[in-house]
Enzyme design. Structure first.
Site: not given
Length: 250
Positions: A113, A129
């Site tokens: 992301h 992440c």
């Protein structure tokens, strides 16, 4: 009975064909993330197309390793933990979310992301992440399909060697440089995604551009000058390499 058998055979072949098509589509592109140098490689039609800097987990165990898939794609995902809506400059998830499925999750816990802290790119800093610059994750988001394989590893080998070890076919291609700070200079009158990124960064650091619209107008010029003055830079309203580095902008 005969009709039922025919229908069953037709349904079987239809299902089989769908499976082959989906597999072929997913196999035409794949991603490799190498935690040893925090780089992400994007392959399309067996060729290495782009390499990007990324940020990964602040502890080695935080970003899981293995072969996964992109299972969802979300534009402006809200940051539920902090109750920050999608699209808000304060949102640490940035503007694009490519959900992954490690450890029994299904695209809600781990992802590739964007982020609102570009200076973190290249570091070991996340909760697991994979972070990218907003404009680079937009580029990737627009290309990858649901089902695209994602290999995450820690390796001293080349991307092609990692691909081969995971059963991915590659064809020889020219070396692809890792993306870095853009040479584009921004100033009053500039337009586009780079200006939007500039406005997001300034806003997130407390310099109000009065909107994130991709147009470098008087308000953005004023915010840039405030930032330059606070960081002992030349106060000219021109966003060149020095100002970009101070902002953490690519």
């Amino acid at each position: 009975m005969k009709k039922l058998c025919i229908l069953f055979v037709l349904a079987f072949f239809a299902f089989f064909s769908m499976g082959v098509t989906a597999s072929h589509a997913a196999g035409s592109q794949f991603i490799i993330i190498n935690k040893s140098n925090n780089q992400l490689a994007y392959y399309e039609n067996s060729q290495l197309k782009s390499v990007f800097k990324v940020a990964t987990g602040r502890k080695a165990s935080y970003t899981p390793e293995g072969k996964f898939k992109i299972v969802n794609k979300i534009v402006n995902r809200p940051y539920y933990k902090g109750k920050i809506p999608g699209g808000d400059p304060r949102n640490p998830l940035g503007n694009r979310w490519l959900g992954l499925n490690p450890r029994g999750t299904w695209g809600t816990t781990y992802a590739i992301h964007g982020n609102n802290n570009p200076s973190s790119i290249g570091k070991y800093i996340s909760n697991g992440c994979i972070r990218m610059y907003d404009n680079e994750v937009e580029w990737l988001f627009n290309r990858v399909k649901i089902g695209t394989p994602v290999i995450i590893t820690t390796s001293g080998k080349s991307f092609d060697s990692i691909a081969a070890a995971n059963g991915m076919k590659t064809t020889p291609s020219k070396a692809v440089p890792v993306t870095g700070v853009s040479s584009e200079v921004l100033m009053k009158g500039s337009r586009g995604n780079a200006v939007k990124e500039l406005q997001r960064l300034l806003t997130s650091q407390g310099y109000n551009t009065k909107g994130i619209d991709g147009f470098f107008g008087s308000n953005t010029d004023f915010a840039v000058r405030q930032f330059q003055k606070a960081h002992n830079l030349k106060v000219d309203g021109v966003v060149g390499p020095a100002t970009k580095r101070a902002l953490g902008m690519r």
